[in-house]
Design an enzyme around this catalytic site. Structure first.
Site, PDB file in Angstrom:
ATOM      1  N   ASP A  36      -5.766  -7.454   2.746  1.00 28.71           N
ATOM      2  CA  ASP A  36      -5.629  -8.987   2.905  1.00 28.71           C
ATOM      3  C   ASP A  36      -6.497  -9.560   1.906  1.00 28.71           C
ATOM      4  O   ASP A  36      -6.136 -10.592   1.182  1.00 28.71           O
ATOM      5  CB  ASP A  36      -5.781  -9.414   4.209  1.00 28.71           C
ATOM      6  CG  ASP A  36      -4.741  -9.031   4.963  1.00 28.71           C
ATOM      7  OD1 ASP A  36      -3.664  -8.557   4.716  1.00 28.71           O
ATOM      8  OD2 ASP A  36      -5.153  -8.776   6.562  1.00 28.71           O
ATOM      9  N   ARG A  42     -19.117  -4.952   4.628  1.00 27.56           N
ATOM     10  CA  ARG A  42     -19.826  -6.015   5.600  1.00 27.56           C
ATOM     11  C   ARG A  42     -18.949  -5.875   7.013  1.00 27.56           C
ATOM     12  O   ARG A  42     -17.920  -5.477   6.685  1.00 27.56           O
ATOM     13  CB  ARG A  42     -19.825  -7.353   5.137  1.00 27.56           C
ATOM     14  CG  ARG A  42     -20.710  -7.712   4.104  1.00 27.56           C
ATOM     15  CD  ARG A  42     -20.621  -8.721   3.076  1.00 27.56           C
ATOM     16  NE  ARG A  42     -21.724  -8.760   2.217  1.00 27.56           N
ATOM     17  CZ  ARG A  42     -21.623  -7.913   1.235  1.00 27.56           C
ATOM     18  NH1 ARG A  42     -20.755  -6.944   0.806  1.00 27.56           N
ATOM     19  NH2 ARG A  42     -22.630  -8.090   0.013  1.00 27.56           N
ATOM     20  N   ASN A  86       0.994  -1.261   0.119  1.00 27.65           N
ATOM     21  CA  ASN A  86       0.128   0.034   0.003  1.00 27.65           C
ATOM     22  C   ASN A  86       0.710   1.141  -0.035  1.00 27.65           C
ATOM     23  O   ASN A  86       2.333   1.313  -0.179  1.00 27.65           O
ATOM     24  CB  ASN A  86      -0.965   0.031   1.130  1.00 27.65           C
ATOM     25  CG  ASN A  86      -0.401  -0.003   2.494  1.00 27.65           C
ATOM     26  OD1 ASN A  86       0.789   0.760   2.705  1.00 27.65           O
ATOM     27  ND2 ASN A  86      -1.099  -0.299   3.608  1.00 27.65           N
TER      28      ASN A  86
END
Length: 348
Positions: free
Chosen positions: A278, A317, A196
Site C-alpha cells: 500500500d 519499521r 502483485n
C-alpha cells in the site's frame, strides 16, 4: 498553480489486530505469541496515509478519504488517526448499526512475513448511492482517484465508469486487491494498474509458482511478469506495474512502449512487511498527482522509482501508518541498501 492537487482514495478502513509470533503456526498448532498490538489500516486508508505522509501531511497534495466505518470505537479511532496524518475524512461515513471493518494480522517475527484475515463490516456499505456528488463534478473532481477491491465490486465498477464520463476524464489508479475476476472492459479505463504476483496470476492466468532459487528465480519471475503484462496490454491496459516483493517490480509504459525492471532495495533488517504494498501504491499516486497538477510529464518509471524507495523505507519499521515515510525521509535512500533506486533494467 495555486490550488493543491487532490487525490481521492475510495476504499476500505479496517482496524488491525496484530499478533507477532516466532514463526507462523502449522495447521492445528497453538503458539505463544511474542506481542499483540492494534493499528488502524485497510488498503484504502493505508494508501491514503502513504500519499499524505509523502506530501508531508498534505502540505503539497490534498488527500481525501472516501469510505465507511461502523458507529463504534474502532471507527472513531480510525477517523481521528487519519486526521493526524493529514487525511481529509469529511467523507468517511459512520454507518449506524454496523461494525467497522477488522483485520486480524499474524506477523512472523523472524522474517516479517504476514497472514491477514479481513471482516469487511461497514466497508460493504460503501455503495454507489452513498458516494459524495463532488467526485464527478468537473469543477470539484479530484486530480486522481485511487481504488482497491475491499469495497463492493459494484461500487468500484461504477466509479470507473463515471470517472471516464467526466470531462476531462478523471484518471484512476486501480490496485485490484484482494483480486477477483474483473470485466475486461475495466482495463482501458484505468490509467495505472498495480498488481502483485498473486493478483496478476488470478487475473491473467499466468502461473507465478516457480521452483528456481536465487538469481535464476528472479529471471523466471521477470519472464512471468512480462507474460502477465502482455495479457493486460492486449486487453487495453495502459501503464501496468507488477510487484514481486523482495525481488522488485516490472513495469510497462503505455506512452513509450518501454518495459523495465526495478530491483527491490536489499534490506537486511526487515521488521514488518504489512502495508508495504500500500505504501508503494500511495507513493505512485503522490508522484502522479503532483506532476500532473504541475503540468509536468508523469512516467511510470519515475513513479516506480519513488515507490521502491518508499516501500523499502516502510519495511524497516513496525506498524503500518507510522512506518510510512514522510517526503523528507526519501531524500536519503533506505538503510542497508545495496542498490540505488535507479537500478532499472531496460527490458524492451
Amino acid at each position: 498553480m495555486s490550488k493543491k492537487p487532490t487525490i481521492a482514495v475510495i476504499g476500505s478502513l479496517n482496524y488491525d489486530l496484530v499478533t507477532r509470533v516466532p514463526r507462523l503456526p502449522d495447521l492445528g498448532e497453538t503458539l505463544t505469541a511474542k506481542s499483540f498490538t492494534t493499528n488502524c489500516g485497510g488498503k484504502g486508508a493505508n494508501q491514503a496515509v502513504a500519499a499524505a505522509r509523502l506530501a508531508d501531511r498534505c502540505e503539497k497534495v490534498d488527500v481525501k478519504m472516501v469510505g465507511a466505518v461502523g458507529d463504534d470505537g474502532f471507527g472513531k479511532a480510525m477517523k481521528d488517526e487519519l486526521k493526524k496524518h493529514g487525511v481529509d475524512v469529511e467523507d468517511v461515513r459512520a454507518v449506524e448499526g454496523m461494525s467497522s471493518g477488522v483485520a486480524v494480522i499474524v506477523v512472523d517475527d523472524a522474517t516479517g512475513d504476514n497472514r491477514i484475515m479481513i471482516t469487511p463490516g461497514a466497508n460493504g456499505a460503501l455503495t454507489p448511492s452513498s458516494l459524495p456528488s463532488w467526485l464527478f463534478v468537473p469543477s470539484t473532481a479530484p486530480d486522481l482517484i485511487v481504488l482497491q477491491l475491499e469495497i463492493p465490486l459494484e461500487t468500484v465498477q461504477y466509479i470507473i465508469t463515471r470517472s471516464s464520463q467526466v470531462q476531462p476524464r478523471i484518471p484512476i489508479i486501480l490496485n485490484p486487491a484482494p483480486a477477483v475476476p474483473l470485466d475486461e472492459s475495466i482495463y482501458p479505463q484505468v490509467e495505472i494498474l498495480i498488481v502483485n504476483e498473486s493478483e496478476a496470476a488470478l487475473l491473467s492466468g499466468v502461473n507465478f509458482n516457480v521452483s528456481e532459487e536465487g538469481a535464476e528465480r528472479q529471471d523466471v519471475l521477470k519472464q512471468k511478469a512480462k507474460e502477465a503484462v502482455d495479457w493486460f496490454v492486449k486487453r487495453g491496459a495502459r501503464d501496468v506495474v507488477i510487484t514481486l516483493g523482495a525481488y522488485g517490480a516490472y513495469f510497462y509504459d503505455h506512452q513509450s512502449g518501454d518495459r523495465g525492471w526495478f530491483n527491490a532495495h536489499h534490506i537486511t533488517n526487515v521488521v514488518d512487511s504489512t502495508g508495504a504494498g500500500d505504501t508503494f501504491v500511495g507513493a505512485i499516486a503522490f508522484n502522479y498527482a503532483g506532476l500532473k497538477h504541475a503540468e509536468r510529464e508523469f512516467c511510470i518509471e519515475g513513479g516506480v522509482s519513488v515507490a521502491t524507495d518508499a516501500a523499502g523505507w516502510s519495511v524497516q519499521r513496525s506498524g503500518t501508518w507510522q512506518s510510512m515515510p514522510l517526503g523528507k525521509d526519501l531524500q536519503k535512500p533506505p538503510a542497508d541498501n545495496s542498490n540505488s533506486s535507479g537500478n532499472k533494467s531496460d527490458l524492451r
